[in-house]
Motif scaffolding. Sequence first.
Motif, PDB file in Angstrom:
ATOM      1  N   VAL A   1       0.852  -1.188   0.000  1.00  0.00           N
ATOM      2  CA  VAL A   1       0.000   0.000   0.000  1.00  0.00           C
ATOM      3  C   VAL A   1       0.888   1.238   0.000  1.00  0.00           C
ATOM      4  CG1 VAL A   1      -1.759   1.283   1.252  1.00  0.00           C
ATOM      5  CG2 VAL A   1      -1.844  -1.214   1.201  1.00  0.00           C
ATOM      6  N   ALA A   2       0.716   2.100  -1.008  1.00  0.00           N
ATOM      7  CA  ALA A   2       1.455   3.349  -1.107  1.00  0.00           C
ATOM      8  C   ALA A   2       0.595   4.467  -0.532  1.00  0.00           C
ATOM      9  CB  ALA A   2       1.788   3.640  -2.563  1.00  0.00           C
ATOM     10  N   HIS A   3       1.103   5.137   0.513  1.00  0.00           N
ATOM     11  CA  HIS A   3       0.426   6.302   1.100  1.00  0.00           C
ATOM     12  C   HIS A   3       1.038   7.541   0.460  1.00  0.00           C
ATOM     13  CE1 HIS A   3      -1.805   4.282   4.304  1.00  0.00           C
ATOM     14  NE2 HIS A   3      -0.759   3.475   4.404  1.00  0.00           N
ATOM     15  N   LEU A   4       0.231   8.355  -0.197  1.00  0.00           N
ATOM     16  CA  LEU A   4       0.711   9.549  -0.881  1.00  0.00           C
ATOM     17  C   LEU A   4       0.605  10.734   0.077  1.00  0.00           C
ATOM     18  CD1 LEU A   4      -0.998   8.874  -4.305  1.00  0.00           C
ATOM     19  CD2 LEU A   4       1.199   8.043  -3.436  1.00  0.00           C
ATOM     20  N   SER A   5       1.759  11.311   0.428  1.00  0.00           N
ATOM     21  CA  SER A   5       1.804  12.311   1.498  1.00  0.00           C
ATOM     22  C   SER A   5       1.530  13.738   1.044  1.00  0.00           C
ATOM     23  CB  SER A   5       3.155  12.254   2.210  1.00  0.00           C
ATOM     24  OG  SER A   5       4.186  12.614   1.311  1.00  0.00           O
ATOM     25  N   ASP A   6       1.768  14.059  -0.218  1.00  0.00           N
ATOM     26  CA  ASP A   6       1.559  15.434  -0.680  1.00  0.00           C
ATOM     27  C   ASP A   6       1.231  15.432  -2.169  1.00  0.00           C
ATOM     28  OD1 ASP A   6       4.015  14.755  -1.688  1.00  0.00           O
ATOM     29  OD2 ASP A   6       5.123  16.353  -0.723  1.00  0.00           O
ATOM     30  N   GLY A   7       1.171  16.600  -2.756  1.00  0.00           N
ATOM     31  CA  GLY A   7       0.865  16.702  -4.176  1.00  0.00           C
ATOM     32  C   GLY A   7      -0.628  16.612  -4.457  1.00  0.00           C
ATOM     33  N   PRO A   8      -0.994  16.432  -5.724  1.00  0.00           N
ATOM     34  CA  PRO A   8      -2.398  16.439  -6.106  1.00  0.00           C
ATOM     35  C   PRO A   8      -3.205  15.274  -5.534  1.00  0.00           C
ATOM     36  CG  PRO A   8      -1.016  15.891  -7.985  1.00  0.00           C
ATOM     37  CD  PRO A   8      -0.107  16.301  -6.879  1.00  0.00           C
ATOM     38  N   LEU A   9      -2.572  14.196  -5.164  1.00  0.00           N
ATOM     39  CA  LEU A   9      -3.278  13.030  -4.619  1.00  0.00           C
ATOM     40  C   LEU A   9      -2.987  12.833  -3.132  1.00  0.00           C
ATOM     41  CD1 LEU A   9      -2.641  10.566  -7.594  1.00  0.00           C
ATOM     42  CD2 LEU A   9      -4.643  11.989  -7.179  1.00  0.00           C
TER      43      LEU A   9
ATOM     44  N   SER B   1      -4.311  10.054  -0.265  1.00  0.00           N
ATOM     45  CA  SER B   1      -4.890   8.843  -0.847  1.00  0.00           C
ATOM     46  C   SER B   1      -3.910   7.672  -0.751  1.00  0.00           C
ATOM     47  CB  SER B   1      -5.291   9.077  -2.303  1.00  0.00           C
ATOM     48  OG  SER B   1      -4.152   9.362  -3.088  1.00  0.00           O
ATOM     49  N   THR B   2      -4.414   6.488  -0.976  1.00  0.00           N
ATOM     50  CA  THR B   2      -3.580   5.277  -0.968  1.00  0.00           C
ATOM     51  C   THR B   2      -3.802   4.526  -2.270  1.00  0.00           C
ATOM     52  OG1 THR B   2      -5.276   3.963   0.118  1.00  0.00           O
ATOM     53  CG2 THR B   2      -3.659   5.030   1.539  1.00  0.00           C
ATOM     54  N   HIS B   3      -2.769   3.802  -2.691  1.00  0.00           N
ATOM     55  CA  HIS B   3      -2.837   2.997  -3.909  1.00  0.00           C
ATOM     56  C   HIS B   3      -2.060   1.716  -3.675  1.00  0.00           C
ATOM     57  CE1 HIS B   3      -4.611   6.065  -6.521  1.00  0.00           C
ATOM     58  NE2 HIS B   3      -3.923   6.916  -5.780  1.00  0.00           N
ATOM     59  N   GLU B   4      -2.527   0.631  -4.267  1.00  0.00           N
ATOM     60  CA  GLU B   4      -1.774  -0.621  -4.203  1.00  0.00           C
ATOM     61  C   GLU B   4      -0.729  -0.608  -5.302  1.00  0.00           C
ATOM     62  OE1 GLU B   4      -4.538  -3.879  -4.445  1.00  0.00           O
ATOM     63  OE2 GLU B   4      -4.680  -3.965  -2.271  1.00  0.00           O
ATOM     64  N   VAL B   5       0.490  -1.010  -4.943  1.00  0.00           N
ATOM     65  CA  VAL B   5       1.585  -1.082  -5.911  1.00  0.00           C
ATOM     66  C   VAL B   5       2.236  -2.448  -5.796  1.00  0.00           C
ATOM     67  CG1 VAL B   5       2.043   1.399  -5.951  1.00  0.00           C
ATOM     68  CG2 VAL B   5       3.229  -0.028  -4.302  1.00  0.00           C
ATOM     69  N   ALA B   6       2.766  -2.921  -6.893  1.00  0.00           N
ATOM     70  CA  ALA B   6       3.447  -4.217  -6.915  1.00  0.00           C
ATOM     71  C   ALA B   6       4.838  -4.070  -6.311  1.00  0.00           C
ATOM     72  CB  ALA B   6       3.548  -4.736  -8.341  1.00  0.00           C
TER      73      ALA B   6
END
Length: 107
Positions: free
Chosen positions: A50-58, A61-66
């Motif tokens: 699980v990638a936690h996006l700390s700043d920027g436009p997203l 949010s969280t995203h699954e990454v391989a």
Amino acid sequence: MPVASVPAHGLANEGPLAKTDRRTTSARLRAWAGGKPPTAVAAPPGGLLVAHLSDGPLAGSTHEVAAIEGRPPKTIDIPSGERTVRYCLAEWEQAGHTAVYGFLYDV
């Protein structure tokens, strides 16, 4: 003239090479990392993190990454509407099955 005895495995037990660093690999890595134990993210079954996006436009949010070789990828590209944004690992040392990413730029 005497001949030096060499063990069957072909390495001499004496001489300049005998005085090299004999610590275990993990001990050498800890010393190289400033005394901190090396950490790795063990990928969960299925190889997704699980990638936690700390700043920027997203941000937030969280995203699954391989996982790549059991570790989070250094950069990830995420589609965002009509554009794609690139995020980079926020810290080189991550733990658990999540990783924090910081915004880099629009791709």
